[in-house]
Design a protein around this motif. Structure first.
Motif, PDB file in Angstrom:
ATOM      1  N   GLY A 254       9.150  73.536-155.610  1.00 34.36           N
ATOM      2  CA  GLY A 254       8.536  72.623-156.882  1.00 34.36           C
ATOM      3  C   GLY A 254       8.101  71.731-156.771  1.00 34.36           C
ATOM      4  O   GLY A 254       6.657  72.394-156.485  1.00 34.36           O
ATOM      5  N   GLN A 255       8.353  70.530-156.972  1.00 33.43           N
ATOM      6  CA  GLN A 255       7.807  69.449-157.433  1.00 33.43           C
ATOM      7  C   GLN A 255       7.515  68.667-156.092  1.00 33.43           C
ATOM      8  O   GLN A 255       5.878  67.908-156.228  1.00 33.43           O
ATOM      9  CB  GLN A 255       7.878  68.571-158.551  1.00 33.43           C
ATOM     10  N   GLU A 256       7.922  69.039-155.685  1.00 38.19           N
ATOM     11  CA  GLU A 256       8.082  67.758-154.104  1.00 38.19           C
ATOM     12  C   GLU A 256       6.717  68.795-153.005  1.00 38.19           C
ATOM     13  O   GLU A 256       6.867  70.034-152.473  1.00 38.19           O
ATOM     14  CB  GLU A 256       9.170  67.885-153.799  1.00 38.19           C
ATOM     15  N   HIS A 257       6.553  67.993-152.320  1.00 44.24           N
ATOM     16  CA  HIS A 257       5.079  68.129-151.747  1.00 44.24           C
ATOM     17  C   HIS A 257       5.453  67.684-149.941  1.00 44.24           C
ATOM     18  O   HIS A 257       5.805  66.510-149.883  1.00 44.24           O
ATOM     19  CB  HIS A 257       4.103  68.252-151.196  1.00 44.24           C
ATOM     20  N   ARG A 258       6.271  68.935-149.264  1.00 44.70           N
ATOM     21  CA  ARG A 258       6.263  68.616-147.674  1.00 44.70           C
ATOM     22  C   ARG A 258       5.465  68.212-146.859  1.00 44.70           C
ATOM     23  O   ARG A 258       4.381  68.917-146.928  1.00 44.70           O
ATOM     24  CB  ARG A 258       7.379  68.775-147.463  1.00 44.70           C
ATOM     25  N   VAL A 259       5.727  66.831-146.510  1.00 45.78           N
ATOM     26  CA  VAL A 259       4.631  66.519-145.244  1.00 45.78           C
ATOM     27  C   VAL A 259       5.160  65.391-144.187  1.00 45.78           C
ATOM     28  O   VAL A 259       6.154  65.640-144.084  1.00 45.78           O
ATOM     29  CB  VAL A 259       3.503  65.152-146.149  1.00 45.78           C
TER      30      VAL A 259
ATOM     31  N   TRP B 116     -10.764  64.615-158.982  1.00 47.38           N
ATOM     32  CA  TRP B 116      -9.331  64.512-159.150  1.00 47.38           C
ATOM     33  C   TRP B 116      -9.020  66.048-158.833  1.00 47.38           C
ATOM     34  O   TRP B 116      -7.949  66.318-159.002  1.00 47.38           O
ATOM     35  CB  TRP B 116     -10.107  64.817-160.938  1.00 47.38           C
ATOM     36  N   ALA B 117     -10.290  66.550-159.091  1.00 49.04           N
ATOM     37  CA  ALA B 117      -9.442  67.863-158.655  1.00 49.04           C
ATOM     38  C   ALA B 117      -8.625  68.829-157.067  1.00 49.04           C
ATOM     39  O   ALA B 117      -7.953  68.995-157.246  1.00 49.04           O
ATOM     40  CB  ALA B 117     -10.600  69.409-158.651  1.00 49.04           C
ATOM     41  N   LEU B 118      -9.408  66.915-156.136  1.00 47.93           N
ATOM     42  CA  LEU B 118      -8.367  67.295-154.642  1.00 47.93           C
ATOM     43  C   LEU B 118      -6.849  67.106-155.230  1.00 47.93           C
ATOM     44  O   LEU B 118      -6.001  67.575-154.305  1.00 47.93           O
ATOM     45  CB  LEU B 118      -8.781  66.694-153.943  1.00 47.93           C
ATOM     46  N   PHE B 119      -6.082  66.682-156.403  1.00 47.96           N
ATOM     47  CA  PHE B 119      -5.572  66.229-156.468  1.00 47.96           C
ATOM     48  C   PHE B 119      -4.503  67.527-156.116  1.00 47.96           C
ATOM     49  O   PHE B 119      -2.921  67.922-156.547  1.00 47.96           O
ATOM     50  CB  PHE B 119      -4.578  65.295-157.458  1.00 47.96           C
ATOM     51  N   ASP B 120      -4.946  68.871-156.886  1.00 48.40           N
ATOM     52  CA  ASP B 120      -3.993  70.156-156.827  1.00 48.40           C
ATOM     53  C   ASP B 120      -4.084  70.819-155.919  1.00 48.40           C
ATOM     54  O   ASP B 120      -3.726  71.255-155.640  1.00 48.40           O
ATOM     55  CB  ASP B 120      -4.930  71.010-158.199  1.00 48.40           C
TER      56      ASP B 120
END
Lengths: 290, 228
Positions: B40-45, B17-21
């Motif tokens: 912000g809330q968006e992770h660029r991949v 679960w911690a990996l989601f962070d």
């Protein structure tokens, strides 16, 4: 649509070719007959920055050569050249039978057997034939040469073990025993189109209903072509009979993972492949099962 | 189309679960994927995939739509476009964690994938197959590069100061240096991991430079058939 911009190279030796491939790696695509690559480029699905043509490379690449117990088909040899070849007809009669199912005469006059194998389209006939005949793949790069068994060459849909710096210089087919019987059948909406299910069988009949050897491979019904060793074993152990055919059909069913699309459902593919197994054996052996 | 994948991780449910962070460490475990940062809330991949002659470079974002701590369920939305203009994809990814044992967690991923553009026209049956291969490789990489070092959290950590960002998996020249090892993770310190070597090694072993989310598949054959 037209292809995206690319640099074209036409080296005159294998070494020059592998040099280019080593230099450009993933940005390069090899072109022989172009019958797999060009449609992709036209639709800009493939946009290689460098296209390396092997059209100017003479020597073994352009030859069909029988050497001892092997038949070598060079990278530039077209489908029609294989169809016309007497050597192939005597050494490996199943190959021209499979090629006759591919596309149209126009495509067959330019497309190559090696190109087909490198494309590794899951619905193609030739990878299945290569698997069941235990063909060997000769690869060359600036780092040297290596030979791969067919079972190690096809890794998945459109995926082969050929590295981007390697050229498939030839595919080697073992010369078939004279008693071997071959049949290849497929279901396709258009003659020459990619099949939605297909199966090839090579069987060496023995006395009465016995089978000395059987090789079975399917295409179009699994993410990658499959050889079917369990079905083969059943047929060799039990001979050619209705019950062994049913058991082999079950083994086939367990091995494949067909997909559904708007041409056919997965269930249809399963059902039809079992039927093809029966028909192909009947055709190859010239008789119905006991 | 709906894709379902399931895999087992050798770690406790809390650890997973911690990996989601820590998407910056997890994303690179997917063959061909790289983590570019977050706004912000968006992770660029980004994800580079090569299927045969087709090389796609997908750039996009992933964000959390839901994060249910109680049930250990996350829903993520991902959107990406191929830089070559071949198409785009949008996905809603639901991930559920269930504890098989104190040290083993089952991860169930359910993906609702929508593809558009040329790749979508040819999209098809091999997506599921490729997704399965990717998940297998992802799980292996995750164990090797993230979870195993985490388990040695108190072991001496190798300095990781200037780690280059993960190289694209499609870079043919990415031969892993023999001395490259997954880095140990010092307690309470997040080190950027150079997973390139690990991903490169196992990736080349398995599927060469081919890594994928999107596909060309059978419909490519269909397309080619149409041209005859």
């Amino acid at each position: 649509m037209k292809p995206a911009r690319f640099a074209y190279h036409a080296p005159e030796t294998i070494e020059a070719c592998t040099q280019l491939l080593a230099e450009h790696g993933d940005d390069a695509a090899v072109i022989a007959g172009g019958q797999s690559l060009l449609p992709l480029m036209r639709f800009r699905l493939a946009q290689p920055a460098h296209v390396v043509s092997i059209r100017n490379i003479e020597g073994p690449l352009s030859r069909i050569e029988r050497s001892g117990l092997s038949l070598f088909i060079g990278a530039r040899v077209t489908y029609s050249a294989v169809q016309r070849s007497d050597e192939v007809r005597t050494a490996c009669p199943g190959l021209p039978q499979a090629i006759a199912l591919i596309a149209t005469p126009a495509v067959r006059s330019r497309g190559t057997v090696c190109g087909n194998l490198c494309q590794a389209d899951p619905a193609s006939e030739l990878p299945a034939v290569a698997l069941m005949m235990e063909a060997k793949f000769h690869l060359q790069s600036t780092g040297g040469k290596r030979v791969l068994a067919a079972a190690d060459f096809f890794l998945g849909p459109y995926m082969t073990a050929r590295r981007s710096d390697e050229l498939l210089t030839a595919v080697e087919f073992p010369v078939r025993p004279a008693e071997e019987r071959f049949a290849i059948l497929e279901i396709t909406r258009l003659r020459g189109g990619f099949p939605l299910a297909g199966l090839a069988v090579a069987a060496t009949p023995g006395p009465s209903q016995a089978l000395h050897g059987v090789a079975v491979a399917c295409f179009g019904v699994n993410p990658v072509q499959l050889r079917l060793p369990v079905a083969e074993r059943i047929l060799v152990q039990q001979g050619y009979s209705a019950s062994s055919l049913a058991a082999a059909g079950e083994a086939l069913d367990a091995a494949i993972e067909p997909h559904s699309d708007h041409f056919a459902s997965d269930n249809y593919r399963r059902s039809v492949t079992k039927t093809l197994l029966g028909r192909a054996l009947a055709q190859a052996l010239g008789a119905q099962p006991a | 189309m709906k894709l379902t994948n399931r895999f087992v991780v050798d770690a406790s449910r809390e650890q997973v679960w911690a990996l989601f962070d820590e998407l910056d460490r997890v994303v690179p475990c997917m063959p061909g994927a790289s983590y570019l940062g977050c706004e912000g809330q968006e992770h660029r991949v980004a994800m580079k995939v090569k299927i045969g002659a087709i090389l796609s470079d997908f750039q996009g974002t992933v964000s959390f739509v839901e994060k249910d701590e109680a049930d250990r369920v996350t829903v993520m939305r991902g959107m990406a476009k191929d830089t070559g203009g071949k198409g785009s994809a949008a996905a809603l990814i639901e991930t559920r964690l269930s504890a098989l044992s104190p040290h083993q967690t089952q991860v169930d991923v359910s993906t609702d994938l929508n593809m558009a553009g040329r790749l979508a026209q040819f999209g098809g049956p091999i997506v599921a197959d490729i997704a399965q291969r990717l998940v297998q490789q992802f799980t292996a990489n995750l164990h090797e590069a993230v979870l195993a070092p985490q388990a040695q959290a108190h072991a001496a950590a190798e300095p990781s100061a200037a780690q280059a960002p993960v190289p694209e998996a499609a870079t043919a020249a990415a031969t892993p240096a023999p001395s490259a090892t997954p880095l140990g993770r010092a307690c309470a310190e997040t080190q950027p991991l150079d997973l390139g070597a690990v991903v490169g090694q196992s990736l080349w072993k398995l599927v060469g430079p081919y890594a994928l989310v999107l596909v060309v598949g059978f419909a490519m054959g269909w397309l080619t058939a149409r041209l005859w």
